[in-house]
Design a protein around this motif. Structure first.
Motif, PDB file in Angstrom:
ATOM      1  N   ASP A   1      -3.686   0.409   3.217  1.00 37.23           N
ATOM      2  CA  ASP A   1      -2.627   1.307   3.667  1.00 37.23           C
ATOM      3  C   ASP A   1      -3.208   2.483   4.465  1.00 37.23           C
ATOM      4  O   ASP A   1      -2.615   2.932   5.451  1.00 37.23           O
ATOM      5  CB  ASP A   1      -1.835   1.834   2.467  1.00 37.23           C
ATOM      6  CG  ASP A   1      -1.272   0.714   1.605  1.00 37.23           C
ATOM      7  OD1 ASP A   1      -0.772  -0.274   2.168  1.00 37.23           O
ATOM      8  OD2 ASP A   1      -1.359   0.819   0.364  1.00 37.23           O
TER       9      ASP A   1
ATOM     10  N   ARG B   1       6.610 -10.065   2.545  1.00 33.61           N
ATOM     11  CA  ARG B   1       6.462  -9.158   3.695  1.00 33.61           C
ATOM     12  C   ARG B   1       6.328  -7.717   3.218  1.00 33.61           C
ATOM     13  O   ARG B   1       5.529  -6.938   3.757  1.00 33.61           O
ATOM     14  CB  ARG B   1       7.648  -9.306   4.647  1.00 33.61           C
ATOM     15  CG  ARG B   1       7.692 -10.638   5.364  1.00 33.61           C
ATOM     16  CD  ARG B   1       8.933 -10.805   6.201  1.00 33.61           C
ATOM     17  NE  ARG B   1       8.845 -10.136   7.490  1.00 33.61           N
ATOM     18  CZ  ARG B   1       9.777 -10.244   8.442  1.00 33.61           C
ATOM     19  NH1 ARG B   1      10.866 -10.984   8.219  1.00 33.61           N
ATOM     20  NH2 ARG B   1       9.642  -9.621   9.580  1.00 33.61           N
ATOM     21  N   HIS B   2       7.075  -7.359   2.203  1.00 33.57           N
ATOM     22  CA  HIS B   2       6.962  -6.003   1.655  1.00 33.57           C
ATOM     23  C   HIS B   2       5.585  -5.776   1.033  1.00 33.57           C
ATOM     24  O   HIS B   2       5.012  -4.691   1.154  1.00 33.57           O
ATOM     25  CB  HIS B   2       8.059  -5.755   0.619  1.00 33.57           C
ATOM     26  CG  HIS B   2       9.361  -5.337   1.214  1.00 33.57           C
ATOM     27  ND1 HIS B   2       9.596  -4.071   1.694  1.00 33.57           N
ATOM     28  CD2 HIS B   2      10.511  -6.029   1.423  1.00 33.57           C
ATOM     29  CE1 HIS B   2      10.817  -3.991   2.169  1.00 33.57           C
ATOM     30  NE2 HIS B   2      11.398  -5.168   2.015  1.00 33.57           N
TER      31      HIS B   2
ATOM     32  N   GLU C   1      10.643 -12.487   2.158  1.00 33.72           N
ATOM     33  CA  GLU C   1      10.927 -11.066   2.341  1.00 33.72           C
ATOM     34  C   GLU C   1      10.146 -10.225   1.337  1.00 33.72           C
ATOM     35  O   GLU C   1       9.616  -9.157   1.685  1.00 33.72           O
ATOM     36  CB  GLU C   1      12.429 -10.807   2.193  1.00 33.72           C
ATOM     37  CG  GLU C   1      12.844  -9.381   2.478  1.00 33.72           C
ATOM     38  CD  GLU C   1      12.559  -8.939   3.905  1.00 33.72           C
ATOM     39  OE1 GLU C   1      12.567  -7.714   4.142  1.00 33.72           O
ATOM     40  OE2 GLU C   1      12.303  -9.797   4.781  1.00 33.72           O
TER      41      GLU C   1
ATOM     42  N   ARG D   1       3.000  -1.855   7.441  1.00 36.37           N
ATOM     43  CA  ARG D   1       4.004  -0.949   7.994  1.00 36.37           C
ATOM     44  C   ARG D   1       5.115  -0.644   7.001  1.00 36.37           C
ATOM     45  O   ARG D   1       5.837   0.351   7.150  1.00 36.37           O
ATOM     46  CB  ARG D   1       4.609  -1.559   9.267  1.00 36.37           C
ATOM     47  CG  ARG D   1       3.625  -1.709  10.410  1.00 36.37           C
ATOM     48  CD  ARG D   1       4.183  -2.560  11.521  1.00 36.37           C
ATOM     49  NE  ARG D   1       4.501  -3.912  11.063  1.00 36.37           N
ATOM     50  CZ  ARG D   1       4.931  -4.875  11.866  1.00 36.37           C
ATOM     51  NH1 ARG D   1       5.097  -4.644  13.154  1.00 36.37           N
ATOM     52  NH2 ARG D   1       5.198  -6.083  11.393  1.00 36.37           N
ATOM     53  N   ARG D   2       5.269  -1.504   5.993  1.00 31.65           N
ATOM     54  CA  ARG D   2       6.335  -1.315   5.011  1.00 31.65           C
ATOM     55  C   ARG D   2       5.888  -0.480   3.811  1.00 31.65           C
ATOM     56  O   ARG D   2       6.697  -0.193   2.934  1.00 31.65           O
ATOM     57  CB  ARG D   2       6.838  -2.679   4.543  1.00 31.65           C
ATOM     58  CG  ARG D   2       7.430  -3.502   5.685  1.00 31.65           C
ATOM     59  CD  ARG D   2       8.110  -4.746   5.172  1.00 31.65           C
ATOM     60  NE  ARG D   2       8.751  -5.488   6.255  1.00 31.65           N
ATOM     61  CZ  ARG D   2       9.841  -6.216   6.112  1.00 31.65           C
ATOM     62  NH1 ARG D   2      10.421  -6.296   4.931  1.00 31.65           N
ATOM     63  NH2 ARG D   2      10.357  -6.860   7.131  1.00 31.65           N
TER      64      ARG D   2
ATOM     65  N   ASP E   1       2.809  -6.501   4.541  1.00 31.18           N
ATOM     66  CA  ASP E   1       2.919  -5.811   5.827  1.00 31.18           C
ATOM     67  C   ASP E   1       2.674  -4.323   5.614  1.00 31.18           C
ATOM     68  O   ASP E   1       3.477  -3.626   5.002  1.00 31.18           O
ATOM     69  CB  ASP E   1       4.305  -6.053   6.426  1.00 31.18           C
ATOM     70  CG  ASP E   1       4.416  -5.576   7.871  1.00 31.18           C
ATOM     71  OD1 ASP E   1       3.661  -4.663   8.257  1.00 31.18           O
ATOM     72  OD2 ASP E   1       5.264  -6.118   8.603  1.00 31.18           O
TER      73      ASP E   1
END
Length: 330
Positions: free
Chosen positions: A120, A260-261, A257, A266-267, A264
Motif C-alpha cells: 500500500d 479486487r478489493h 469483486e 488503489r482500493r 488492487d
C-alpha cells in the motif's frame, strides 16, 4: 525542480522472510537467535544499491492492514498452516527489529504504517494522489524491489520491478508484450487487466481463492476477447459466450469483486499512522551491532572507508525523502 533521479522501494518483510527459506541463511544463528533474515535483507539492500549506486534505497515495512482480514478472515492464513512455517515466521518476527536497527545505522531510510502493508505504501509513493500532485518533483525513475509479483500493478513508464532473489526484471512494456519470462501469465493490455486477471485467478501465496479452473493467463485472454469483465458477463447472459470458463467467471462475480478489493492497491484506504525514519550512516554503531549479532563479515563491509560508506554519500537523500513525504502525508 529537484532531481530525485531514482528511488528503490524495497519490500523489507518480503525479502527478510524469504531469506529464511534459503538453506545457508536458514541455519545461521548466534547465541541461540536466528540471524539469517537480518543478513539476507541487509545484503540484498547492499547488493541492489550497488547495481544503482546513485539511487536512494527506501525500505518499506508491513503494518497490520486489519481491513483485509475483516473483508476475508482467511487472508494469508496459509503463512502459518504448518509447524515449519510457524517456526520460520517466529524466527523472522524476532529478527525484524534488529534488521530495522541495522538498516537505520547503515543510513537507509525506512517507512512503516501501523495500518497498511508495504504494498500500500509503494502504491502511494508511485501512483497515489499525493504522488500525482507533485509531478514536478517526482523521481525520474522508481524501481520496485520485491519477490512479490503483485507489485507489477504499479508499473508505469517510469517504474519498473526487480526480484532480489531471481534478478528478474519487468517493465510496463514487458507486461503488455508477453515476451518476457518474468511476466509469465501475460500478455496484459495494461496494469488494470493484470490485477483484474489476478483477482479472477486468485493468489495461492496469500490464500486467496479464485474462480475454479481459471488461471491468470486464461483470464487475460478472455478479458482481451470480450473487452472487460462487464462485457464478458453480458456475453454469458446473452448466450454469446458458451465456454465453461467464461460461465465460471460470470458465476463468481462477487468473489472477483472481493478479490479486487484485497489485491488492487488503489482500493486500499489511505494509511493513517505513517512513520519515516532515517539517520546518517554510523560505521561504529553498525560494526558494534554486527558483532553483537555474530555477523563479523558484514561488519567488515560496513567500515568508514568501504564501498558502502562512499555510496551513501552519493544519494540525493533530501530530494528523495521530500517526494516520499509529499506522497504519503498529503
Amino acid at each position: 525542480m529537484q532531481d530525485t533521479s531514482h528511488l528503490l522501494l524495497i519490500d523489507g518483510n518480503n525479502i527478510g522472510y524469504a531469506a529464511m527459506y534459503q538453506p545457508a541463511l536458514s541455519r545461521l544463528a548466534y547465541k541461540g537467535m536466528a540471524t539469517g533474515g537480518i543478513l539476507g535483507l541487509s545484503q540484498s539492500v547492499m547488493r541492489i544499491s550497488a547495481l544503482f549506486p546513485k539511487a536512494v534505497p527506501i525500505v518499506l515495512w508491513d503494518g497490520h492492514a486489519q481491513w483485509r482480514k475483516d473483508l476475508f478472515p482467511e487472508y494469508k492464513a496459509n503463512r502459518k498452516d504448518t509447524p515449519e512455517k510457524i517456526e520460520i515466521a517466529e524466527k523472522w518476527r524476532i529478527q525484524a527489529p534488529h534488521a530495522q536497527t541495522l538498516l537505520l545505522q547503515m543510513g537507509v531510510p525506512q517507512v512503516r504504517a501501523a495500518d497498511a502493508e508495504a504494498d500500500d505504501l509503494a502504491y502511494r509513493i508511485c501512483l497515489g494522489p499525493g504522488a500525482e500532485a507533485f509531478t514536478d518533483d517526482a523521481p525520474q525513475r522508481i524501481t520496485l524491489v520485491s519477490n512479490d509479483k503483485d507489485w507489477l500493478q504499479a508499473l508505469s513508464e517510469t517504474t519498473d520491478w526487480l526480484s532480489p532473489i531471481t534478478n528478474k526484471r519487468a517493465s510496463l512494456a514487458d507486461l503488455s508484450s508477453g515476451e518476457s519470462a518474468t511476466v509469465d501469465d501475460g500478455p496484459f493490455r495494461d496494469t488494470d487487466d493484470f490485477i483484474l486477471a489476478k483477482a479472477i485467478a486468485g493468489d495461492k501465496s496469500d490464500n486467496i481463492d479464485g474462480v475454479p479452473g481459471v488461471g491468470s493467463k486464461t483470464a487475460a485472454k478472455l478479458l482481451a476477447r470480450h473487452g472487460d469483465l462487464e462485457r464478458l458477463e453480458a456475453a454469458v447472459i446473452s448466450g454469446a459466450a458458451k465456454d465453461t470458463k467464461s460461465r465460471e467467471i460470470a458465476k463468481n462475480m462477487a468473489l472477483i469483486e472481493r478479490n479486487r478489493h484485497l489485491m488492487d492497491w488503489r482500493r486500499a484506504p489511505a494509511p493513517q499512522e505513517v512513520g519515516l525514519i532515517c539517520e546518517s550512516f554510523y560505521a561504529t554503531d553498525c560494526n558494534d551491532l554486527c558483532k553483537h549479532l555474530g555477523l563479523e563479515n558484514l561488519a567488515k563491509r560496513l567500515s568508514e572507508s568501504g564501498d558502502w560508506s562512499r555510496r551513501v554519500l552519493q544519494w540525493p537523500l533530501s530530494a528523495g525523502l521530500d517526494h516520499v513525504e509529499q506522497a504519503l502525508w498529503r
